[in-house]
Scaffold this active site. Structure first.
Site, mmCIF file in Angstrom:
data_model
loop_
_atom_site.group_PDB
_atom_site.id
_atom_site.type_symbol
_atom_site.label_atom_id
_atom_site.label_comp_id
_atom_site.label_asym_id
_atom_site.label_seq_id
_atom_site.Cartn_x
_atom_site.Cartn_y
_atom_site.Cartn_z
ATOM 1 N N ARG A 163 0.817 -1.229 0.000
ATOM 2 C CA ARG A 163 0.000 0.000 0.000
ATOM 3 C C ARG A 163 0.850 1.278 0.000
ATOM 4 O O ARG A 163 0.487 2.282 0.633
ATOM 5 C CB ARG A 163 -0.940 0.044 1.213
ATOM 6 C CG ARG A 163 -2.009 -1.012 1.225
ATOM 7 C CD ARG A 163 -3.000 -0.822 0.083
ATOM 8 N NE ARG A 163 -4.169 -1.670 0.230
ATOM 9 C CZ ARG A 163 -4.241 -2.945 -0.167
ATOM 10 N NH1 ARG A 163 -3.217 -3.514 -0.763
ATOM 11 N NH2 ARG A 163 -5.348 -3.631 0.011
ATOM 12 N N SER A 234 -10.518 -0.072 2.868
ATOM 13 C CA SER A 234 -9.795 -0.282 4.133
ATOM 14 C C SER A 234 -9.259 1.060 4.612
ATOM 15 O O SER A 234 -8.558 1.733 3.874
ATOM 16 C CB SER A 234 -8.604 -1.213 3.934
ATOM 17 O OG SER A 234 -9.011 -2.451 3.446
ATOM 18 N N GLU A 330 -4.594 4.374 5.903
ATOM 19 C CA GLU A 330 -4.283 4.108 4.491
ATOM 20 C C GLU A 330 -4.611 5.293 3.571
ATOM 21 O O GLU A 330 -3.760 5.712 2.788
ATOM 22 C CB GLU A 330 -5.015 2.846 4.043
ATOM 23 C CG GLU A 330 -4.285 2.132 2.934
ATOM 24 C CD GLU A 330 -5.221 1.363 2.058
ATOM 25 O OE1 GLU A 330 -5.389 1.784 0.904
ATOM 26 O OE2 GLU A 330 -5.791 0.360 2.518
HETATM 27 N N1 EPU Z 1 -11.744 -9.785 10.244
HETATM 28 C C1 EPU Z 1 -12.472 -9.770 11.409
HETATM 29 N N2 EPU Z 1 -13.370 -8.767 11.606
HETATM 30 C C2 EPU Z 1 -13.555 -7.785 10.702
HETATM 31 C C3 EPU Z 1 -12.802 -7.794 9.508
HETATM 32 C C4 EPU Z 1 -11.893 -8.805 9.293
HETATM 33 O O1 EPU Z 1 -12.334 -10.652 12.252
HETATM 34 O O2 EPU Z 1 -14.374 -6.910 10.940
HETATM 35 C C5 EPU Z 1 -10.817 -10.877 10.000
HETATM 36 C C6 EPU Z 1 -11.373 -11.795 8.929
HETATM 37 O O3 EPU Z 1 -12.190 -12.793 9.455
HETATM 38 C C7 EPU Z 1 -10.140 -12.357 8.285
HETATM 39 C C8 EPU Z 1 -9.119 -11.256 8.451
HETATM 40 O O4 EPU Z 1 -9.606 -10.388 9.459
HETATM 41 O O5 EPU Z 1 -9.713 -13.509 8.967
HETATM 42 C C9 EPU Z 1 -8.817 -10.510 7.180
HETATM 43 O O6 EPU Z 1 -10.001 -9.919 6.655
HETATM 44 P P1 EPU Z 1 -10.283 -9.813 5.079
HETATM 45 O O7 EPU Z 1 -10.068 -11.130 4.449
HETATM 46 O O8 EPU Z 1 -11.602 -9.187 4.906
HETATM 47 O O9 EPU Z 1 -9.126 -8.894 4.505
HETATM 48 P P2 EPU Z 1 -8.445 -7.602 5.118
HETATM 49 O O10 EPU Z 1 -7.080 -7.959 5.560
HETATM 50 O O11 EPU Z 1 -9.342 -6.988 6.108
HETATM 51 C C10 EPU Z 1 -7.310 -6.836 2.876
HETATM 52 C C11 EPU Z 1 -7.161 -5.539 2.121
HETATM 53 C C12 EPU Z 1 -8.410 -5.278 1.306
HETATM 54 C C13 EPU Z 1 -8.602 -6.421 0.328
HETATM 55 C C14 EPU Z 1 -8.715 -7.741 1.124
HETATM 56 C C15 EPU Z 1 -8.749 -8.925 0.205
HETATM 57 C C16 EPU Z 1 -5.684 -4.101 3.413
HETATM 58 C C17 EPU Z 1 -5.575 -2.907 4.305
HETATM 59 N N3 EPU Z 1 -6.923 -4.448 3.049
HETATM 60 O O12 EPU Z 1 -8.350 -6.657 3.820
HETATM 61 O O13 EPU Z 1 -8.199 -4.078 0.570
HETATM 62 O O14 EPU Z 1 -9.759 -6.252 -0.467
HETATM 63 O O15 EPU Z 1 -7.564 -7.905 1.983
HETATM 64 O O16 EPU Z 1 -7.512 -9.131 -0.374
HETATM 65 O O17 EPU Z 1 -4.674 -4.687 3.066
HETATM 66 C C18 EPU Z 1 -8.576 -1.743 0.475
HETATM 67 O O18 EPU Z 1 -7.355 -1.609 0.523
HETATM 68 O O19 EPU Z 1 -9.351 -0.759 0.385
HETATM 69 C C19 EPU Z 1 -9.156 -3.077 0.567
HETATM 70 C C20 EPU Z 1 -10.461 -3.295 0.635
#
Ligand code: EPU
Length: 336
Positions: A163, A234, A330
């Site tokens: 990012r 995010s 971010e």
């Molecule tokens: N989780 C929770 N509670 C929540 C949200 C997430 O427990 O409210 C847990 C989920 O269960 C999961 C883990 O956290 O085990 C990761 O969550 P998720 O798979 O939704 O991905 P993320 O790490 O929250 C990242 C990117 C997203 C991207 C997704 C999919 C960043 C900051 N965010 O989110 O990017 O779409 O992975 O690859 O790296 C963005 O940058 O705007 C964005 C949406």
């Protein structure tokens, strides 16, 4: 060429924050670059607005706002192994991805439905579902309005990391005019991300179109549509901690979600940390935390930058207290 004064930017940023630009100019054609640099010559501060999907805009912006709306997609080169495609910075990212899939240029399908423009994509090195922009990017074409010259940045010169890129730091004042993508003809699906790997529609035949559809379905299920509920995706980066800090946290919080990284470090799921602090679905002032993804801050109605700053600080504070981890924002904060 001249400025529009007191331009309302409320509809031009994905968070839908109430914001006005003192001096606004729109860039629709590369021929206008010289004229725009003339307007900027007096050393006046300025910033380049793309799709407005990764910014927190102050209520009143005194800096000059250059709104990049350059359009066009072309195939620059086709070799036996690759497609080299150039897209103008003002193209809507998702429409460009869709266009590529329709033309058989595969490789961007995991990045479907990311809000914003093509020109903004290298700034934060967008990434999702196992693919980052840096894995598909050939080069970035940018215009330096101060020295009035075009510069082409190779992938390495963009200094990409998670990012982050050169364009968030030293390259802040550049106007990105186009992005070039290098897509291999020998397409290989990326299904490493569990949500895709386990997706019911990807168990038999895996095509780029099927991955595109699955990513759209997952995103629509998990993330709010900025056209309906203002948000910038995010809001925090997933923090990277040392292996030692990870082990200490894992001992205290066995359910901690983390991914091993190179160099003896771990990336923690910030959404999980925020969720554990009880923020999911909560509101503070005119801002709130999305009910299905704690990493997303939403505009709960008529929010200004100050509402976003207040809730972001409260969340950061709680996560720091509970886990000893400092979250990093971010989206770019565009101050007055
Ligand atoms: N989780 C929770 N509670 C929540 C949200 C997430 O427990 O409210 C847990 C989920 O269960 C999961 C883990 O956290 O085990 C990761 O969550 P998720 O798979 O939704 O991905 P993320 O790490 O929250 C990242 C990117 C997203 C991207 C997704 C999919 C960043 C900051 N965010 O989110 O990017 O779409 O992975 O690859 O790296 C963005 O940058 O705007 C964005 C949406």
């Amino acid at each position: 060429m001249d400025f529009i004064q007191q331009k309302d930017l409320t509809g031009l940023n994905a968070m839908g924050l109430v914001s006005y630009a003192k001096n606004y100019v729109s860039l629709c054609n590369k021929k206008e670059l010289k004229g725009i640099s003339g307007l900027l010559e007096k050393g006046a501060p300025y910033f380049v607005l793309g799709g407005g999907s990764n910014v927190v805009l102050d209520k009143q912006i005194d800096q000059i706002v250059v709104h990049n709306q350059l359009k066009g997609v072309k195939l620059l080169q086709e070799t036996t192994s690759h497609w080299l495609i150039e897209a103008a910075a003002g193209e809507v990212w998702h429409d460009f991805v869709l266009n590529c899939i329709r033309r058989g240029w595969y490789g961007l399908e995991n990045l479907a439905l990311i809000p914003g423009t093509v020109g903004a994509s290298p700034v934060q090195n967008i990434g999702a579902y196992g693919v980052e922009l840096q894995n598909r990017l050939d080069s970035v074409v940018a215009y330096d309005p101060i020295n009035q010259q075009e510069i082409v940045f190779t992938n390495a010169q963009c200094r990409f990391s998670y990012r982050d890129s050169y364009f968030k730091h030293e390259g802040k004042g550049l106007i990105i005019t186009a992005v070039r993508f290098l897509l291999p003809k020998q397409w290989e699906p990326v299904l490493s991300y569990p949500d895709l790997h386990n997706h019911p529609d990807l168990q038999q035949q895996v095509t780029a179109q099927a991955i595109f559809n699955a990513v759209c379905e997952i995103r629509q299920r998990k993330l709010p549509d900025p056209k309906v509920t203002g948000n910038a995706g995010s809001f925090f980066k997933n923090p990277i901690v040392s292996a030692q800090q990870y082990r200490e946290l894992k001992a205290r919080f066995p359910a901690l979600v983390a991914y091993e990284q190179p160099e003896n470090s771990y990336k923690l799921a910030a959404g999980w940390l925020i969720d554990q602090c009880g923020w999911k679905g909560r509101q503070l002032g005119n801002a709130g935390v999305h009910a299905r993804q704690a990493l997303v801050i939403i505009n709960a109605g008529n929010a200004c930058a100050s509402d976003i700053v207040a809730i972001a600080n409260a969340i950061k504070n709680d996560v720091l207290q509970k886990f000893g981890v400092l979250l990093e924002q971010e989206p770019v904060f565009v101050r007055n």
